[in-house]
Write a protein that holds these residues in place. Structure first.
Motif: not given
Length: 136
Positions: A31-38, A52-65
């Motif tokens: 529930l935290f990850t999905l809105p962040m990806f949106a 080029k920064y998108m994969s970093t943002a996705v990995i950071i969001t996943t790790l925080l989740s």
């Protein structure tokens, strides 16, 4: 042999692990990850956010989740928060792998998948340790 099995079941129910809090942690983390990806998708669509920064943002969001999920799963257990967190991290990454594999129709397991799985388990363990030690 029966006594050891009974003891394992007793440990699961006595405060070392809790299936309900593990499931709750995973659900809350998604529930935290999905809105962040949106939000990331919105930025990609309507701004000049560098791809080029998108994969970093996705990995950071996943790790925080995963850290959040580990924290939630361990905050109500008596001990072994790291184990609860590791289980949550593993299940979270397994679900993510399965969804990704279905979408891309590629179930290959390579070093990248194994590294992300290990990082997910480690992040969950860290969240579990925090959940046990920061109960106040």
């Amino acid at each position: 042999m029966i006594n050891k099995t009974g003891q394992a079941a007793k440990n699961i129910l006595s405060g070392h692990t809790n299936v309900i809090t593990i499931i709750k942690g995973i659900l809350i983390s998604y529930l935290f990850t999905l809105p962040m990806f949106a939000i990331f998708a919105y930025f990609l669509r309507f701004t000049d956010f560098p791809l080029k920064y998108m994969s970093t943002a996705v990995i950071i969001t996943t790790l925080l989740s995963i850290v959040i999920a580990g924290w939630i799963s361990a905050k109500n257990v008596k001990s072994k928060g790291w184990l609860n967190g590791a289980i949550v991290g593993f299940i979270y990454m397994l679900i993510l792998y399965l969804i990704s594999s279905i979408v891309y129709r590629d179930f290959a397991v390579n070093s990248y998948v194994l590294i992300l799985l290990a990082i997910g388990v480690l992040s969950g363990s860290i969240g579990g340790i925090l959940g046990i030690n920061l109960k106040r």
